[in-house]
Design a protein around this motif. Structure first.
Motif, PDB file in Angstrom:
ATOM      1  N   TYR A  39       0.846  -1.190   0.000  1.00  0.00           N
ATOM      2  CA  TYR A  39       0.000   0.000   0.000  1.00  0.00           C
ATOM      3  C   TYR A  39       0.885   1.245   0.000  1.00  0.00           C
ATOM      4  O   TYR A  39       1.725   1.419   0.887  1.00  0.00           O
ATOM      5  CB  TYR A  39      -0.899   0.024   1.228  1.00  0.00           C
ATOM      6  CG  TYR A  39      -1.847  -1.154   1.348  1.00  0.00           C
ATOM      7  CD1 TYR A  39      -3.120  -1.104   0.787  1.00  0.00           C
ATOM      8  CD2 TYR A  39      -1.473  -2.312   2.026  1.00  0.00           C
ATOM      9  CE1 TYR A  39      -3.999  -2.168   0.896  1.00  0.00           C
ATOM     10  CE2 TYR A  39      -2.346  -3.391   2.145  1.00  0.00           C
ATOM     11  CZ  TYR A  39      -3.602  -3.316   1.581  1.00  0.00           C
ATOM     12  OH  TYR A  39      -4.477  -4.381   1.697  1.00  0.00           O
ATOM     13  N   TYR A  63      -3.203   4.577  -3.088  1.00  0.00           N
ATOM     14  CA  TYR A  63      -4.400   5.216  -2.540  1.00  0.00           C
ATOM     15  C   TYR A  63      -4.198   6.732  -2.436  1.00  0.00           C
ATOM     16  O   TYR A  63      -3.065   7.206  -2.306  1.00  0.00           O
ATOM     17  CB  TYR A  63      -4.756   4.623  -1.178  1.00  0.00           C
ATOM     18  CG  TYR A  63      -3.676   4.760  -0.112  1.00  0.00           C
ATOM     19  CD1 TYR A  63      -3.673   5.833   0.782  1.00  0.00           C
ATOM     20  CD2 TYR A  63      -2.669   3.798   0.021  1.00  0.00           C
ATOM     21  CE1 TYR A  63      -2.704   5.951   1.771  1.00  0.00           C
ATOM     22  CE2 TYR A  63      -1.696   3.909   1.002  1.00  0.00           C
ATOM     23  CZ  TYR A  63      -1.712   4.993   1.867  1.00  0.00           C
ATOM     24  OH  TYR A  63      -0.747   5.113   2.839  1.00  0.00           O
ATOM     25  N   ALA A  69      -8.837   7.832   2.818  1.00  0.00           N
ATOM     26  CA  ALA A  69      -8.270   6.721   2.054  1.00  0.00           C
ATOM     27  C   ALA A  69      -7.295   5.910   2.907  1.00  0.00           C
ATOM     28  O   ALA A  69      -7.227   4.684   2.792  1.00  0.00           O
ATOM     29  CB  ALA A  69      -7.580   7.250   0.805  1.00  0.00           C
ATOM     30  N   VAL A  73      -7.560   1.762   3.590  1.00  0.00           N
ATOM     31  CA  VAL A  73      -6.568   0.707   3.337  1.00  0.00           C
ATOM     32  C   VAL A  73      -6.122   0.049   4.635  1.00  0.00           C
ATOM     33  O   VAL A  73      -5.771  -1.139   4.652  1.00  0.00           O
ATOM     34  CB  VAL A  73      -5.361   1.242   2.542  1.00  0.00           C
ATOM     35  CG1 VAL A  73      -5.790   1.674   1.149  1.00  0.00           C
ATOM     36  CG2 VAL A  73      -4.649   2.370   3.263  1.00  0.00           C
TER      37      VAL A  73
END
Length: 362
Positions: A39, A63, A69, A73
């Motif tokens: 991520y 993201y 956001a 995640v």
């Protein structure tokens, strides 16, 4: 096992020196059967300066750099067996660290992976409420980019359950000898972004030798140097993409490695550039730091400089023949002892040992 990894960027090395480190270790772990999701926030222009496409060996999730956001995640951490928060994401670092503690399953291994341990530890000493210091009791372990015994001892004094260094290394499929490229022709080249705790050492080890050797040519690559006054014989290249690193390393007579102030104080933390240069069989001149002989032998596999005068002396005496011999000796040593396949095996063993001990305890 599934790994959820929250880091700065897997896809871009733009203002992100840890990119090749993440790629080398995670690609090897994927080859050992780990299911990896990385991520990274869309921040600092990194997505506009990608070095690689999303790889097949890890799922890449980019993201928006917003708190909403980030929370979204983080909720996915519950699906992972191993949850990693790396240092220096640059966007909502504290929230990410608190979030992996909050969202990871109780039986998951929660890790803080510090790719700038000297700086983090300095911040922790000055700030008792520092997010890392606050969350250490809830983490299974700390892994670091390097640092050796001083970093391990410091983290354990702060209360880390365990701290283990996983050093930089070489990915021989990415960094290797190539033909010279005229764009990077120079007697001495340096590659690194302009950072506050690096600039003074670049002045000492790179710009001062350039001024002292007006007949020689110097090349500096990296972001931020375009506004820095430099001697007339220094060219600034700007950002050098990972795909260009081999040519950048192979073309000059010699390369310079300069540690940042904090890392130079601690030692035992060779930069990614050291291994990339050795993989390309480049002749490396490095500032002196404790533990260098664990990676390369001074005088035979690397040239060590205590100051700018030493750099100038090394460069003045260096012949193309000696430069090639030093570079090839470094390449042989690094291929034998410091490949990412060996680091991946180390991390795999760390993970398996942790879960085996947990099963025994249960």
């Amino acid at each position: 096992m599934k790994i959820a990894f929250y880091g700065s960027s897997l896809l871009s090395s733009y203002w992100n020196g840890a990119a090749t480190y993440y790629r080398g270790i995670l690609r090897d772990l994927a080859g050992r059967g780990y299911d990896i999701i990385f991520y990274e926030p869309d921040a600092f222009g990194r997505q506009q300066h990608r070095d690689i496409d999303p790889p097949i060996w890890a799922r890449s999730i980019v993201y928006p750099a917003t708190i909403e956001a980030t929370r979204a995640v983080l909720a996915e951490a519950r699906q992972a067996d191993i949850v990693v928060k790396a240092s220096g994401v640059g966007v909502f670092d504290a929230e990410l660290l608190d979030g992996i503690v909050e969202h990871a399953r109780d039986d998951a291994l929660k890790i803080f992976w510090d790719v700038d341990a000297a700086a983090t530890l300095d911040e922790m000493r000055r700030d008792p409420s520092h997010p890392v210091r606050r969350t250490l009791p809830d983490l299974g372990m700390v892994l670091t980019y390097g640092g050796g015994p001083p970093v391990v001892d410091a983290y354990e004094r702060f209360g880390a359950a365990a701290c283990m260094p996983v050093y930089n290394a070489l990915d021989p499929e990415t960094h290797f000898p190539v033909a010279p490229d005229a764009r990077f022709a120079a007697d001495l080249a340096f590659l690194g972004n302009r950072l506050p705790d690096r600039e003074a050492r670049v002045e000492t080890f790179f710009l001062e030798p350039a001024a002292a050797l007006p007949e020689r040519s110097f090349l500096i690559g990296g972001n931020g140097w375009e506004t820095k006054p430099m001697p007339f014989n220094v060219r600034h290249r700007g950002h050098v993409y990972t795909a260009e690193h081999n040519a950048f390393n192979c073309t000059p007579l010699a390369l310079l490695n300069v540690a940042r102030d904090s890392m130079a104080d601690i030692g035992f933390s060779p930069a990614t550039r050291v291994f990339e240069a050795a993989g390309a069989a480049a002749c490396l001149i490095t500032d002196a730091w404790e533990g260098i002989e664990l990676f390369l032998k001074p005088g035979e596999e690397v040239l060590v400089a205590r100051d700018g005068r030493d750099v100038a002396d090394h460069l003045a005496a260096l012949t193309p023949e000696r430069a090639r011999a030093i570079g090839e000796a470094a390449r042989v040593r690094i291929l034998a002892e410091h490949r990412y396949a060996l680091r991946g095996a180390q991390v795999d063993a760390i993970f398996k040992t942790h879960f085996a001990r947990r099963r025994e305890a249960a």
